[in-house]
Design a protein around this motif. Structure first.
Motif, PDB file in Angstrom:
ATOM      1  N   ARG A 498       8.643   3.304  -6.638  1.00  0.00           N
ATOM      2  CA  ARG A 498       9.879   3.233  -7.464  1.00  0.00           C
ATOM      3  C   ARG A 498      11.199   4.117  -6.616  1.00  0.00           C
ATOM      4  O   ARG A 498      11.993   3.531  -6.382  1.00  0.00           O
ATOM      5  CB  ARG A 498       9.967   3.928  -8.745  1.00  0.00           C
ATOM      6  N   ALA A 499      10.644   5.308  -6.137  1.00  0.00           N
ATOM      7  CA  ALA A 499      11.868   6.034  -5.465  1.00  0.00           C
ATOM      8  C   ALA A 499      12.157   5.326  -4.116  1.00  0.00           C
ATOM      9  O   ALA A 499      13.442   5.050  -3.818  1.00  0.00           O
ATOM     10  CB  ALA A 499      11.104   7.295  -4.855  1.00  0.00           C
ATOM     11  N   VAL A 500      11.549   4.722  -3.555  1.00  0.00           N
ATOM     12  CA  VAL A 500      11.580   3.845  -2.276  1.00  0.00           C
ATOM     13  C   VAL A 500      12.533   2.778  -2.431  1.00  0.00           C
ATOM     14  O   VAL A 500      13.438   2.225  -1.917  1.00  0.00           O
ATOM     15  CB  VAL A 500      10.474   3.477  -1.330  1.00  0.00           C
ATOM     16  N   ILE A 572      14.513   8.245   5.357  1.00  0.00           N
ATOM     17  CA  ILE A 572      13.384   8.822   5.877  1.00  0.00           C
ATOM     18  C   ILE A 572      12.392   9.341   4.803  1.00  0.00           C
ATOM     19  O   ILE A 572      12.589  10.127   3.977  1.00  0.00           O
ATOM     20  CB  ILE A 572      13.844  10.116   6.966  1.00  0.00           C
ATOM     21  N   VAL A 573      10.947   9.066   5.031  1.00  0.00           N
ATOM     22  CA  VAL A 573      10.072   9.514   4.169  1.00  0.00           C
ATOM     23  C   VAL A 573       9.072  10.229   5.040  1.00  0.00           C
ATOM     24  O   VAL A 573       8.779   9.991   6.096  1.00  0.00           O
ATOM     25  CB  VAL A 573       9.274   8.295   3.430  1.00  0.00           C
ATOM     26  N   SER A 579       1.634   7.259   2.748  1.00  0.00           N
ATOM     27  CA  SER A 579       0.402   6.736   2.404  1.00  0.00           C
ATOM     28  C   SER A 579       0.260   6.353   1.172  1.00  0.00           C
ATOM     29  O   SER A 579      -0.655   5.704   0.545  1.00  0.00           O
ATOM     30  CB  SER A 579      -0.551   8.072   2.520  1.00  0.00           C
ATOM     31  N   LYS A 580       1.222   6.466   0.121  1.00  0.00           N
ATOM     32  CA  LYS A 580       1.202   5.996  -1.235  1.00  0.00           C
ATOM     33  C   LYS A 580       2.131   4.711  -1.541  1.00  0.00           C
ATOM     34  O   LYS A 580       2.012   4.225  -2.578  1.00  0.00           O
ATOM     35  CB  LYS A 580       1.888   7.072  -2.171  1.00  0.00           C
ATOM     36  N   LEU A 581       2.610   4.058  -0.433  1.00  0.00           N
ATOM     37  CA  LEU A 581       3.232   2.991  -0.540  1.00  0.00           C
ATOM     38  C   LEU A 581       2.476   1.707  -0.429  1.00  0.00           C
ATOM     39  O   LEU A 581       2.915   0.422  -0.257  1.00  0.00           O
ATOM     40  CB  LEU A 581       4.481   2.942   0.458  1.00  0.00           C
ATOM     41  N   VAL A 582       1.222   1.775  -0.166  1.00  0.00           N
ATOM     42  CA  VAL A 582       0.009   0.769   0.083  1.00  0.00           C
ATOM     43  C   VAL A 582       0.736  -0.266   0.815  1.00  0.00           C
ATOM     44  O   VAL A 582       0.319  -1.734   0.533  1.00  0.00           O
ATOM     45  CB  VAL A 582      -0.006   0.063  -1.208  1.00  0.00           C
ATOM     46  N   ASN A 583       1.233  -0.087   2.262  1.00  0.00           N
ATOM     47  CA  ASN A 583       1.447  -1.100   3.071  1.00  0.00           C
ATOM     48  C   ASN A 583       2.495  -2.326   2.380  1.00  0.00           C
ATOM     49  O   ASN A 583       2.574  -3.283   2.916  1.00  0.00           O
ATOM     50  CB  ASN A 583       0.475  -1.792   3.461  1.00  0.00           C
ATOM     51  N   ARG A 584       3.482  -1.591   1.650  1.00  0.00           N
ATOM     52  CA  ARG A 584       4.430  -2.779   0.768  1.00  0.00           C
ATOM     53  C   ARG A 584       5.670  -2.650   1.737  1.00  0.00           C
ATOM     54  O   ARG A 584       6.446  -3.426   1.387  1.00  0.00           O
ATOM     55  CB  ARG A 584       4.477  -1.868  -0.612  1.00  0.00           C
ATOM     56  N   PHE A 585       6.062  -1.670   2.423  1.00  0.00           N
ATOM     57  CA  PHE A 585       7.392  -1.886   3.169  1.00  0.00           C
ATOM     58  C   PHE A 585       7.185  -1.630   4.572  1.00  0.00           C
ATOM     59  O   PHE A 585       6.314  -1.151   5.075  1.00  0.00           O
ATOM     60  CB  PHE A 585       7.998  -0.418   2.634  1.00  0.00           C
ATOM     61  N   GLU A 586       8.179  -2.204   5.138  1.00  0.00           N
ATOM     62  CA  GLU A 586       8.333  -2.082   6.727  1.00  0.00           C
ATOM     63  C   GLU A 586       8.831  -0.850   6.969  1.00  0.00           C
ATOM     64  O   GLU A 586       9.789  -0.492   6.522  1.00  0.00           O
ATOM     65  CB  GLU A 586       9.214  -3.110   7.456  1.00  0.00           C
ATOM     66  N   ALA A 587       8.246   0.066   8.068  1.00  0.00           N
ATOM     67  CA  ALA A 587       8.652   1.139   8.385  1.00  0.00           C
ATOM     68  C   ALA A 587       8.396   1.569   9.689  1.00  0.00           C
ATOM     69  O   ALA A 587       7.252   1.246  10.377  1.00  0.00           O
ATOM     70  CB  ALA A 587       7.998   2.365   7.452  1.00  0.00           C
ATOM     71  N   ASP A 588       9.334   2.320  10.218  1.00  0.00           N
ATOM     72  CA  ASP A 588       9.273   2.504  11.765  1.00  0.00           C
ATOM     73  C   ASP A 588       8.891   4.040  12.014  1.00  0.00           C
ATOM     74  O   ASP A 588       9.650   4.763  11.132  1.00  0.00           O
ATOM     75  CB  ASP A 588      10.485   2.234  12.705  1.00  0.00           C
ATOM     76  N   GLU A 589       7.896   4.409  12.608  1.00  0.00           N
ATOM     77  CA  GLU A 589       7.800   5.803  12.762  1.00  0.00           C
ATOM     78  C   GLU A 589       8.609   6.642  13.914  1.00  0.00           C
ATOM     79  O   GLU A 589       8.932   6.100  14.890  1.00  0.00           O
ATOM     80  CB  GLU A 589       6.191   6.334  13.353  1.00  0.00           C
ATOM     81  N   VAL A 607      11.995   3.762   6.618  1.00  0.00           N
ATOM     82  CA  VAL A 607      11.544   2.835   5.852  1.00  0.00           C
ATOM     83  C   VAL A 607      12.868   1.661   5.689  1.00  0.00           C
ATOM     84  O   VAL A 607      14.201   2.008   5.763  1.00  0.00           O
ATOM     85  CB  VAL A 607      11.472   3.032   4.404  1.00  0.00           C
ATOM     86  N   LYS A 608      12.693   0.500   6.407  1.00  0.00           N
ATOM     87  CA  LYS A 608      13.630  -0.566   6.616  1.00  0.00           C
ATOM     88  C   LYS A 608      13.804  -1.603   5.453  1.00  0.00           C
ATOM     89  O   LYS A 608      15.110  -1.934   5.247  1.00  0.00           O
ATOM     90  CB  LYS A 608      13.474  -1.436   7.972  1.00  0.00           C
ATOM     91  N   ARG A 609      12.751  -2.079   5.014  1.00  0.00           N
ATOM     92  CA  ARG A 609      13.029  -2.990   3.918  1.00  0.00           C
ATOM     93  C   ARG A 609      11.603  -3.263   3.337  1.00  0.00           C
ATOM     94  O   ARG A 609      10.618  -2.705   3.881  1.00  0.00           O
ATOM     95  CB  ARG A 609      13.294  -4.409   4.444  1.00  0.00           C
ATOM     96  N   GLU A 610      11.633  -3.843   2.172  1.00  0.00           N
ATOM     97  CA  GLU A 610      10.364  -4.196   1.502  1.00  0.00           C
ATOM     98  C   GLU A 610      10.001  -5.654   2.014  1.00  0.00           C
ATOM     99  O   GLU A 610      10.517  -6.507   2.257  1.00  0.00           O
ATOM    100  CB  GLU A 610      10.590  -4.215  -0.164  1.00  0.00           C
TER     101      GLU A 610
END
Length: 619
Positions: A498-500, A572-573, A579-589, A607-610
């Motif tokens: 929800r936060a993201v 930035i997360v 680890s709690k986003l269950v591979n739901r979002f596209e994110a760059d390290e 995090v860039k997008r869902e």
């Protein structure tokens, strides 16, 4: 038939004599004398061979016939004058000759050897009866004689001979009050302390319950006395309405009610008690007619009886009503007469009114009726005031939580379905969100303060609405920054998601806001965000006059520092959040971050997008 003509302040009373008659202050006597100087079992009038004989029972103050003290026993002749304490009577043998007494006035002269104004405990019957003959059982209900007319008595389950002994009872205060051997004392009200006495005492036969309202007119049309009483009740309640009807401060209202009661009844002391949240009676206001600060003692036994039975109580002689402890506490605290009335609003008992006096039979039935009527009126004012205060508190609570929580979560808190506890509470997992406008300081240097405040208000309105959409909790505004929570006080299993999601939507909302600003030739806003999940402490922080709900701990600090290193448009997360986003979002390290207070570099992600394949779940 032989009679005893007694003189009281109200006039004469003729009592037909039975074969055996006991006179004294205790309600077990067939003729009860409401006279403090009379012993509990004072004397016996017994018929022998057609003549009545008076036998003194060793009373402390003595019994007098025609001015001479009775030593043992003495036969009575027609017209003999009998004196017991401050009570006078004449013996009428039934021959029909007039033996009327002149009216007695308060403070009448007592016999020469009479005792002081009140008798110590145990005075009555302290000397064994003469001739070694004990007082005979008196199975008759007592007649009550004193400064009041005869009143009906509640039936006693025992005759005088059958009444069991009364062992000393332990003193126990009402729930919520300290025991008498503890140093702590009940609260003070304007210098007057209120103590609650022995809860183990039993109410004796002297207490008469009252539960009477206005009768139909056709039943009282020919009863002038009842009409006068009803009129007086109406007049007093009208005066009460006029004096206190507009008062909305509860303490001032109770003070006014108690002062009004002192106008209607000749009481020495008064207390109004209200139930607290636990249902315990607590004294709220107290008053003494003499203005002193001597403690006011009230009986928990009578109070409990009044609350349980929802009925008013009138006692003419409290020391006799508390025979279980031999009346010592009532005598020592000089409580003789008392009126105790419940504060009833519809079916709810709000509390009780206590009025007492040091004088025996100080209150009459009309006093009980008037005080009951006033108490019923006062209960309505008290209930209205309590309801108004409750509404005010709910308005403040609703306003406070509506600023912090989404409407549905705020409603749960207000209704009590969701608890927000005072003080700190450990939250095992909470997601903290921070955002900040980039370049805001530079922007504000070339703009007036009014325009900057207007800009921030527009921006905050959009951002907070989005936070509430995802059921987050608004923690605070920090200049141009926003801090929000997921996981306190409301908890959802997908709080990090929800936060993201909220952060991504805020970026979209900001984009639309900026396009409108560009159309107006105004500079766009750019923000950076930081999100971290972990344990923290949540609760109210601040002073007693200004409390705010917030979180404290390493998790909140880490979120703020992630926000501090975020560039414009970045969310930035931490690795914990990812680890709690269950591979739901596209994110760059991003390169590991060296944050203040953390020894090792922290893995962070932008995090860039869902992902298109993900299904948004909110609610």
């Amino acid at each position: 038939m032989a009679r005893l003509i007694l003189a009281t302040a109200e006039g004469q009373q003729a009592i037909e004599l039975r074969p055996i008659n006991s006179l004294g202050r205790h309600p077990n006597n067939s003729i009860q004398l409401l006279d403090k100087i009379v012993s509990k079992e004072h004397c016996i009038l017994e018929q022998r061979d057609g003549q009545f004989v008076l036998r003194d029972l060793g009373s402390l103050n003595g019994t007098y016939i025609n001015g001479e003290r009775v030593r043992g026993e003495q036969g009575l002749k027609h017209g003999d004058e009998i004196a017991l304490g401050s009570t006078r009577a004449r013996y009428d043998d039934g021959s029909g000759h007039n033996v009327a007494l002149p009216p007695i006035s308060p403070g009448a002269v007592m016999p020469p050897q009479a005792a002081p104004p009140w008798q110590p405990p145990g005075g009555g019957g302290s000397v064994p009866p003469q001739h070694g003959s004990p007082a005979a059982p008196v199975p008759y209900p007592p007649q009550q004689v004193g400064t009041a007319p005869l009143q009906p008595q509640m039936a006693s389950p025992y005759t005088q001979a059958q009444r069991p002994p009364f062992p000393p009872q332990p003193v126990a205060p009402l729930p919520g009050y300290p025991a008498q051997n503890q140093p702590h004392r009940p609260p003070s009200f304007g210098g007057t302390r209120v103590d609650v006495l022995d809860s183990a005492r039993a109410i004796g036969t002297q207490i008469a319950a009252y539960a009477k309202g206005f009768l139909p007119f056709d039943q009282v049309a020919h009863d002038g006395q009842q009409l006068r009483v009803d009129y007086e009740r109406l007049r007093i309640t009208w005066e009460l309405t006029r004096e206190i009807g507009l008062e909305r401060d509860l303490d001032k209202l109770l003070e006014k009610i108690l002062n009004s009661l002192f106008k209607f009844a000749n009481a020495d002391r008064g207390v109004i008690l209200l139930k607290d949240e636990e249902g315990t009676l607590q004294p709220r206001v107290a008053h003494r007619r003499d203005g002193t600060d001597v403690p006011i003692q009230v009986s928990s036994t009578i109070l409990n009886h009044v609350i349980k039975e929802r009925a008013s109580v009138l006692t003419h002689d409290a020391s006799m009503d508390f025979a279980a402890s031999k009346g010592k506490s009532m005598i020592l605290n000089r409580i003789s007469s008392a009126i105790v009335v419940p504060l009833l609003h519809e079916k709810e008992v709000l509390g009780a009114v206590w009025l007492d006096s040091e004088s025996l039979a100080q209150f009459q039935q009309k006093d009980l009726e008037l005080i009951t009527a006033v108490a019923n009126q006062a209960a309505m004012f008290i209930e209205n005031t309590l309801l108004a205060q409750k509404i005010e508190r709910e308005i403040v609570t609703r306003e406070r939580f509506s600023r912090l929580l989404s409407p549905n979560v705020a409603e749960q808190v207000i209704s009590g379905k969701l608890e927000v506890k005072q003080g700190g509470q450990l939250v095992k997992e909470c997601t903290v969100f921070n955002s900040d406008i980039r370049g805001f300081t530079t922007m504000s240097e070339g703009t007036t303060a009014e325009l900057m405040v207007e800009l921030l208000n527009q921006y905050f309105e959009l951002m907070v609405d989005t936070i509430f959409k995802y059921e987050g909790t608004l923690d605070k505004f920090m200049g141009d920054g926003i801090m929000a929570l997921w996981g306190a006080p409301a908890v959802h299993p997908d709080d990090p998601i929800r936060a993201v999601q909220c952060a991504l939507e805020q970026m979209e909302v900001l984009g639309r806001f900026n396009r409108r600003r560009i159309e107006l030739n105004q500079p766009p806003l750019a923000i950076g965000m930081g999100i971290h999940t972990g344990p923290l402490v949540a609760g109210y922080v601040g002073s007693s006059k200004a409390l705010s709900y917030t979180v404290i701990g390493h998790t909140a600090n880490t979120s703020a520092r992630l926000c501090g290193i975020a560039l414009s448009g970045q969310i930035i997360v931490s690795e914990t959040v990812l680890s709690k986003l269950v591979n739901r979002f596209e994110a760059d390290e991003l390169p590991p971050a060296h944050l203040k207070g953390i020894e090792k570099p922290l893995r962070i992600f932008n995090v860039k997008r869902e992902k298109p394949s993900a299904v948004a779940k909110v609610g």
